[in-house]
Design an enzyme around this catalytic site. Structure first.
Site, PDB file in Angstrom:
ATOM      1  N   GLU A 298       0.834  -1.436  -0.319  1.00  0.00           N
ATOM      2  CA  GLU A 298      -0.202  -0.097  -0.001  1.00  0.00           C
ATOM      3  C   GLU A 298       0.933   1.372  -0.076  1.00  0.00           C
ATOM      4  OE1 GLU A 298      -3.670  -2.131   2.252  1.00  0.00           O
ATOM      5  OE2 GLU A 298      -2.438  -0.862   3.622  1.00  0.00           O
TER       6      GLU A 298
ATOM      7  N   CYS B  56       6.599  -6.764   7.630  1.00  0.00           N
ATOM      8  CA  CYS B  56       7.660  -6.262   8.209  1.00  0.00           C
ATOM      9  C   CYS B  56       8.030  -7.443   9.600  1.00  0.00           C
ATOM     10  CB  CYS B  56       6.860  -4.558   9.233  1.00  0.00           C
ATOM     11  SG  CYS B  56       8.996  -4.231   9.709  1.00  0.00           S
TER      12      CYS B  56
END
Ligand code: SAH
Length: 356
Positions: free
Chosen positions: A96, A116
């Site tokens: 995104e 992440c």
């Protein structure tokens, strides 16, 4: 065995690699600048249109490469004007980017990884775990494609690496991307001071970043004591606050610049007057400004945003100690585009439907 018949994306090559490829074909190195300028500065999608190259070279390039754009899966527009782009990558993964309208320009918040690995307790991206690094082209294409989508592409002046992922954990591709983004001859020509790299605190990489780019540095500090910070941000066990701030003090800041310290305000966790005073003390030796980010909620996360009085009291204590302190009123909350809310949402929704 599967054979990949698809031609490589020319955006995956940096200038040195393109020069080397051209050299193998017997083409002069200066052609690289021309080609890259068509791709980045002029946003061309076809080798055919590169009119300062010979027809032969244009055809030869088209035989060997494609010029690839990201595939937009979804665009959500917030009532405050913030726009969230969900891109579907070649391998089906999603990232995104968030386009934020300011008074007279746009700021674009881009991703550096799918997911992440940092595991910060309060961040939604952490919940999907680490999937992979983005390539140079996938990072740069977020800028290229969204710029191209704007009525006035020049109105995009600021870039922040505050989307999904930890930019300093994808160091080589980050630097390659920043080189293109800031290059004035063939790239996008962003001024270094308008590009900000935000890190959870990979202290050992700060010196490299300062040497390899002219980008701004933002550091997500988020707590003033190691015990709290280690609980919120596992990276703190490797690089505790003292080590991180030491690396910050050695960061080669171009004249007049300061490091931005981000501080997510979590109710009852790090929002006390003592925290504010400790923060003021910690940053005394560092050229800094402070960005307070009231926590943005997401499903399943136990933290809460402090009430407005607490936020303002925290800010005032720092202002009284002569700090520049902004409260980041994150935009795009209604479309889950605010800080810490990015996770390739379309995938989530699909997942939920499939679960039923
Ligand atoms: N990995 C980098 C960049 C991505 S996060 C970093 O940690 O800096 C960008 C900012 O959003 C960070 O300052 C982070 O602390 C903050 N953030 C993450 N989750 C948040 C949430 N739920 N509410 C408010 N800010 C959040």
């Amino acid at each position: 065995m599967t054979i990949n018949l698809e031609k490589p994306n020319i955006l995956e090559l940096d200038k040195v690699e393109l020069v080397a490829w051209l050299d193998q074909q017997g083409v002069e190195p200066y052609r690289a600048d021309q080609i890259l300028k068509w791709i980045y500065t002029r946003q061309t999608d076809s080798f055919d249109r590169m009119t300062d190259l010979s027809n032969d070279l244009r055809a030869h390039l088209a035989d060997h490469f494609t010029i690839y754009r990201l595939s937009v899966e979804h665009i959500a527009t917030s009532k405050d004007g913030t726009r969230k782009y969900v891109f579907k990558l070649k391998d089906g993964k999603r990232i995104e980017s968030v386009l934020i309208p300011e008074r007279d320009h746009y700021t674009l918040c881009i991703s550096s990884q799918v997911g992440c690995a940092q595991g910060c307790e309060f961040c939604l991206t952490a919940k999907i775990g680490f999937q992979r690094n983005l390539s140079q082209a996938e990072i740069v294409s977020q800028v290229r494609d969204i710029k191209n989508d704007l009525k006035d592409p020049k109105s995009l002046t600021n870039l922040v690496f505050m989307g999904m992922g930890e930019p300093l954990a994808n160091y080589q591709n980050l630097v390659a991307a920043i080189q293109i983004i800031t290059d004035g001859r063939f790239g996008f020509g962003f001024a270094g001071r308008r590009v900000t790299v935000s890190t959870a605190g990979l202290a050992s990489r700060l010196a490299d970043l300062g040497r390899d780019t002219r980008a701004n540095l933002a550091v997500s500090l988020n707590a003033t004591e190691n015990r709290t910070r280690s609980r919120l941000m596992p990276i703190n066990r490797k690089f505790p606050i003292e080590k991180l701030l030491d690396a910050c003090r050695h960061f080669p800041l171009p004249g007049g610049r300061r490091i931005t310290f981000e501080y997510v305000l979590l109710k009852g966790v790090n929002d006390s007057a003592d925290d504010a005073r400790r923060l003021a003390k910690l940053l005394r030796q560092t050229k800094s400004k402070i960005n307070l980010i009231p926590f943005n909620s997401h499903q399943g996360c136990p933290y809460q945003r402090p009430d407005e009085d607490t936020i303002l009291r925290f800010q005032k204590i720092l202002i009284d100690k002569n700090y520049t302190v902004m409260i980041r009123r994150s935009k795009g909350q209604d479309i889950a585009a605010a800080c810490g809310q990015l996770a390739g949402q379309t995938e989530d929704r699909k997942q939920k439907t499939e679960d039923r």
